[in-house]
Enzyme design. Sequence first.
Site, PDB file in Angstrom:
ATOM      1  N   THR A 141      27.331 -33.868  56.116  1.00  0.00           N
ATOM      2  CA  THR A 141      26.900 -34.054  56.684  1.00  0.00           C
ATOM      3  C   THR A 141      27.757 -32.943  57.649  1.00  0.00           C
ATOM      4  OG1 THR A 141      28.306 -35.678  57.522  1.00  0.00           O
ATOM      5  CG2 THR A 141      26.117 -36.472  57.151  1.00  0.00           C
ATOM      6  N   LYS A 142      29.029 -32.594  57.120  1.00  0.00           N
ATOM      7  CA  LYS A 142      29.755 -31.806  57.803  1.00  0.00           C
ATOM      8  C   LYS A 142      29.318 -30.367  57.573  1.00  0.00           C
ATOM      9  CE  LYS A 142      32.139 -35.361  59.670  1.00  0.00           C
ATOM     10  NZ  LYS A 142      31.933 -36.314  59.512  1.00  0.00           N
TER      11      LYS A 142
END
Length: 389
Positions: A184-185
């Site tokens: 998710t980064k």
Amino acid sequence: MNPKSIPFNRPYLTGDEFGFIAEAQHGNMLAGDGPFTKRCHGWLEKHTGSTKALLTHSCTAALEIAALLLNIQPGDEIIMPSFTFVSTANAFVLRGGVPVFVDIREDTLNLDESLLEAAITSRTKAIVPVHYAGVACEMDSIMRIAAKHKLSVVEDAAQGVMAKYKGKVLGSLGDLGAYSFHETKNIISGEGGALLVNEPGLAVRAEIIREKGTDRSRFFRGEVDKYTWQEVGSSFLPGEIIAAFLWAQIEQAANITQRRVASWEYYHASLATLERQGVIRRPIVPSDCEHNAHMYYVLLSSDFDRQSVLHQLKENGVYSVFHYVPLHSSPGGLRYGRIAGGMEITDMQAERIIRLPLWVGLSHAEQDYVVGQLAKVLGRSNWRQARVM
Ligand SMILES: *Cc1c(COP(=O)(O)O)cnc(C)c1O
């Protein structure tokens, strides 16, 4: 344009990931600290100027190494925001440390540096600023206060890869910094992270703690003729498959960041009207901060029921999400930690925030659709009028 569904996140692949993984496999080096890990370390050290960069299997692991490195003992206090991910606190709680939560700033949602001194006690050991959304905390003030009270600073820069504060890379400003390469980064390896050691005196032990408490890294470099148990540690390193994947991402880090920033800017311009109408507040980026477009969020005016807004967006194919039940409001929060002062801003902003879909490859048409749906949910007629004008 009515795209059926716009996911909140879509992991971006550069295309080189699987080639590098095959290379790692052909080299018969699958455990950690092989050639790809070394390349990643080299890049991270050059990019950050840190004494030592060490890949870990997560940012959580990097924070856990930090707690071990700082010799956190039961009862030691660590000051941090409540508006953060659980790992910021958990890493220290594992050592018996007590998270002390301070409120956040209304503008950046980062730890409010003006509240730090009042939160410091004789048990305080460290401050953990969290660079929310890749926008830097007020690091000059934080470092000044830490120096005055002889406290360590561990930057939770999980969201801050490629972002800067006064021209300096996030994660390189405190004694220690922690990055996340979670899917998710911005820069990803599925699960993954890195510890940045900026205080030279901590570099040798960092390596030992990460390698099960042994001096195996020195052994591999030929500095000792056998490796032995030195101190408390664990296995915090990723294998080469992960490092190979990450290397493909790192090679494109500037490009990935640039593309995310372009999408961020497009949202920011497109949402100006809704802000003028007073239904949302857009993110505020102080002039000292060069952010990395980790996230585009808006704060809904308190007139709106957020759950209902998120639900209506989802029904129209827009996957927007809230963020963080503050730690002090979580079941574990006050069991393991305590608050210092009020939590008014944390409580208020945590209830108003929604994060919009943002990923590499998101098209302007899709962003227009997201903004259009948000405007519709928040009262379409006003918005339309403003657009026509
Ligand atoms: C994502 C995140 C973490 C945890 O990262 P992992 O790599 O999943 O362990 C920690 N802190 C913050 C602020 C994060 O956003």
